[in-house]
Design a protein around this motif. Structure first.
Motif, PDB file in Angstrom:
ATOM      1  N   UNK A 169      94.944   6.627  45.362  1.00 51.59           N
ATOM      2  CA  UNK A 169      96.058   6.850  46.269  1.00 51.59           C
ATOM      3  C   UNK A 169      95.652   7.745  47.452  1.00 51.59           C
ATOM      4  N   UNK A 183      97.299   9.798  48.952  1.00 48.71           N
ATOM      5  CA  UNK A 183      97.806  11.154  48.750  1.00 48.71           C
ATOM      6  C   UNK A 183      96.793  12.096  48.120  1.00 48.71           C
ATOM      7  N   UNK A 184      95.866  11.555  47.341  1.00 46.04           N
ATOM      8  CA  UNK A 184      94.825  12.391  46.739  1.00 46.04           C
ATOM      9  C   UNK A 184      93.891  12.953  47.814  1.00 46.04           C
ATOM     10  N   UNK A 186      94.746  13.341  50.939  1.00 48.15           N
ATOM     11  CA  UNK A 186      95.529  14.253  51.778  1.00 48.15           C
ATOM     12  C   UNK A 186      95.726  15.603  51.099  1.00 48.15           C
ATOM     13  N   UNK A 187      95.985  15.568  49.777  1.00 49.75           N
ATOM     14  CA  UNK A 187      96.181  16.824  49.052  1.00 49.75           C
ATOM     15  C   UNK A 187      94.905  17.662  49.108  1.00 49.75           C
ATOM     16  N   UNK A 188      93.760  17.016  48.910  1.00 47.48           N
ATOM     17  CA  UNK A 188      92.485  17.734  48.972  1.00 47.48           C
ATOM     18  C   UNK A 188      92.265  18.282  50.385  1.00 47.48           C
ATOM     19  N   UNK A 189      92.626  17.477  51.366  1.00 46.80           N
ATOM     20  CA  UNK A 189      92.447  17.849  52.762  1.00 46.80           C
ATOM     21  C   UNK A 189      93.262  19.098  53.123  1.00 46.80           C
ATOM     22  N   UNK A 190      94.556  19.108  52.765  1.00 47.09           N
ATOM     23  CA  UNK A 190      95.386  20.250  53.152  1.00 47.09           C
ATOM     24  C   UNK A 190      95.025  21.509  52.365  1.00 47.09           C
ATOM     25  N   UNK A 191      94.375  21.331  51.207  1.00 40.53           N
ATOM     26  CA  UNK A 191      93.924  22.513  50.459  1.00 40.53           C
ATOM     27  C   UNK A 191      92.614  23.049  51.007  1.00 40.53           C
ATOM     28  N   UNK A 194      87.370  15.135  43.414  1.00 38.33           N
ATOM     29  CA  UNK A 194      88.685  14.494  43.297  1.00 38.33           C
ATOM     30  C   UNK A 194      88.564  12.970  43.178  1.00 38.33           C
ATOM     31  N   UNK A 197      97.331  16.156  59.565  1.00 39.00           N
ATOM     32  CA  UNK A 197      97.171  14.960  58.739  1.00 39.00           C
ATOM     33  C   UNK A 197      97.277  13.738  59.641  1.00 39.00           C
ATOM     34  N   UNK A 222     104.035  17.558  49.242  1.00 38.62           N
ATOM     35  CA  UNK A 222     104.278  16.160  49.571  1.00 38.62           C
ATOM     36  C   UNK A 222     105.450  15.585  48.779  1.00 38.62           C
ATOM     37  N   UNK A 256     101.255  14.546  44.560  1.00 40.29           N
ATOM     38  CA  UNK A 256      99.804  14.470  44.760  1.00 40.29           C
ATOM     39  C   UNK A 256      99.024  15.523  43.988  1.00 40.29           C
ATOM     40  N   UNK A 284      96.304  16.466  41.164  1.00 39.97           N
ATOM     41  CA  UNK A 284      95.098  15.748  40.758  1.00 39.97           C
ATOM     42  C   UNK A 284      95.244  15.370  39.285  1.00 39.97           C
ATOM     43  N   UNK A 318      93.410  14.082  37.003  1.00 43.87           N
ATOM     44  CA  UNK A 318      92.336  14.297  36.032  1.00 43.87           C
ATOM     45  C   UNK A 318      92.100  15.773  35.757  1.00 43.87           C
TER      46      UNK A 318
END
Lengths: 213, 255
Positions: free
Chosen positions: A111, A113-114, A116-121, A132, B52, B95, B99, B101, B103
């Motif tokens: 997805x 979103x994975x 994007x989540x890594x990016x914003x962190x 990830x 983004x 979000x 989102x 993770x 795993x």
């Protein structure tokens, strides 16, 4: 029974060659395929284009042809390479192309979103991939990868064409020499045992990754 | 002093202009709610604040530093990548679809970025993580995996994960839109608590009640422009623009 045990030394020698080619190919192509998939997904067009061309050529021609081409073809232009190395090169080139596509589909199924989540962190691209995306990708590609690996163990029999005495070639020589069908049955059992081990390994791996959904 | 300042932000997707000159200024400790119909550009605008999405024209300034400003030809010019990386860390993002993770356990979700990005040691990262998990009421679930949690719980973990990076501004992109109705309350409560502690927040939301109760200022967007903005009470109870009235009556009617 005595006949079968008299076959065993040859058959086992052939199996050793088969397994040697199998494992060497595997330990090279499993990681190499990931890099090839990343190159295939690269936004840098020359790299992306080159990878697509490579995948087209090596998925688009028979492995047997690639094998003959690398062994005999290179010989005619003066590059001498021993049979086993030629086989290994052909298998690596062919299987990397297939695995790259399997990995690519796995990466693309993650997805957005994975990312994007890594990016914003604040994770960088390398951290995002290694921490990830790739760990999640591996779980998803296990079934198609097990397909490829089962194909690989059977495809090793193609190297008879350049005179390598792997399992099937040994069986065929014995069958012709003794005018008897039994060596083929023994070879089939050997292949079935090897594929059973692969299947069990992947079953275990799938269970191992079942801790999350 | 404004902590966040966006000026004349323009954004196109191919030929579709989704942001037609949006400006917004946020003071420290302020809570801004952005409301509007779907397709109004509100989520895109929020995503632009965090890069983004890249903007085509305009400027975005965070704590006095430009992330992007207008270049000589009137096109948006982004600051060098390493400055942007630093500036972006001042903003946390939550979000619609959580989102997390999948795993990684809840605890691993929370300590990963502080350790990798801020080089915090494990012990300190864990302590910070526990502090924020307690705060969002998820202290019991540190060892769970995301799939074991309800949507509301996952979103609370996602909020805690963003807080672990110690941001100055929290951005929320429709944080309750993917939740079952009975689960929105627990997430909104966490956000209210944050607002009460004077966290600066920009919230894109369909929760008009939340906007009215918690936001200092409400911005109503439609078709890529800000139609109306002002005190929550004014915009929601006494809207002046026809489009705002129409939108609010539709949304409130549905309840």
């Amino acid at each position: 029974m005595d006949y079968i045990s008299s076959l065993m030394p040859f058959m086992l020698e052939g199996t050793v060659i088969t397994l040697k080619l199998f494992f060497l190919t595997l330990i090279i192509v499993l990681p190499l395929g990931v890099f090839m998939a990343l190159a295939r997904l690269s936004k840098f067009l020359p790299l992306n284009g080159l990878t697509q061309f490579y995948i087209w050529v090596f998925r688009g021609t028979p492995l047997l042809l690639q094998l003959l081409f690398i062994y005999f073809g290179l010989g005619t232009i003066g590059i001498m390479i021993d049979r086993f190395s030629a086989a290994l090169v052909a298998f690596v080139l062919n299987y990397t192309a297939y695995l790259a596509e399997v990995y690519r589909s796995g990466i693309q199924s993650i997805d957005q979103g994975q990312f994007e989540a890594a990016d914003v962190l604040g994770l960088n691209r390398w951290q995002t991939m290694t921490r990830i995306i790739l760990p999640q990708m591996i779980k998803r590609v296990l079934p198609p990868i097990s397909n490829e690996i089962i194909n690989l163990i059977k495809d090793t029999s193609l190297v008879y064409a350049i005179g390598i005495s792997e399992l099937l070639r040994v069986a065929k020589i014995a069958a012709v020499r003794d005018a008897i069908f039994v060596p083929f049955i023994v070879a089939a059992v050997f292949y079935l045992v090897m594929t059973a081990v692969i299947q069990q390994t992947f079953k275990w791996l799938e269970n191992h990754y079942a801790y999350y959904r | 002093m404004h902590i966040l300042k966006a000026t004349d932000v323009h954004k196109k997707f191919y030929h579709n202009e989704v942001l037609k000159g949006i400006s917004m200024q946020v003071k420290k400790g302020e809570v801004i709610a952005i409301i509007g119909p779907s397709g109004s550009g509100k989520s895109t605008f929020l995503r632009c604040l965090n890069r983004l999405e890249r903007i085509d024209r305009g400027s975005i300034e965070i704590e006095g530093e430009y992330m992007v400003k207008n270049g000589p030809e009137g096109k948006a010019l982004y600051s060098p990548e390493k400055d942007i990386a630093r500036i972006r860390l001042k903003m946390g993002m939550v979000f619609q679809s959580f989102n997390l993770f999948p795993h990684k356990s809840v605890m691993e979700n929370l300590v990963m970025a502080p350790m990798l990005v801020k080089k915090t040691d494990l012990k300190e990262a864990r302590e910070t993580a526990m502090k924020y998990l307690e705060k969002v009421g998820m202290g019991q679930n540190a060892l769970s995996y995301p799939f074991e949690l309800s949507g509301g719980m996952q979103q609370r973990v996602a909020i805690a994960r963003a807080l672990c990076m110690n941001p100055d501004i929290m951005c929320f992109d429709e944080p309750t839109s993917a939740l079952d109705p009975e689960l929105t309350g627990e997430v909104l409560q966490v956000m209210k608590d944050l607002a009460n502690e004077h966290m600066t927040m920009v919230v894109v939301t369909h929760e008009i009640g939340f906007a009215r109760e918690v936001a200092d200022r409400v911005i109503f967007m439609d078709e890529g422009v800000i139609v109306e903005e002002g005190h929550a009470e004014d915009v929601i109870i006494h809207p002046r623009q026809i489009r705002t009235k129409e939108f609010l009556s539709k949304v409130l009617m549905a309840r």
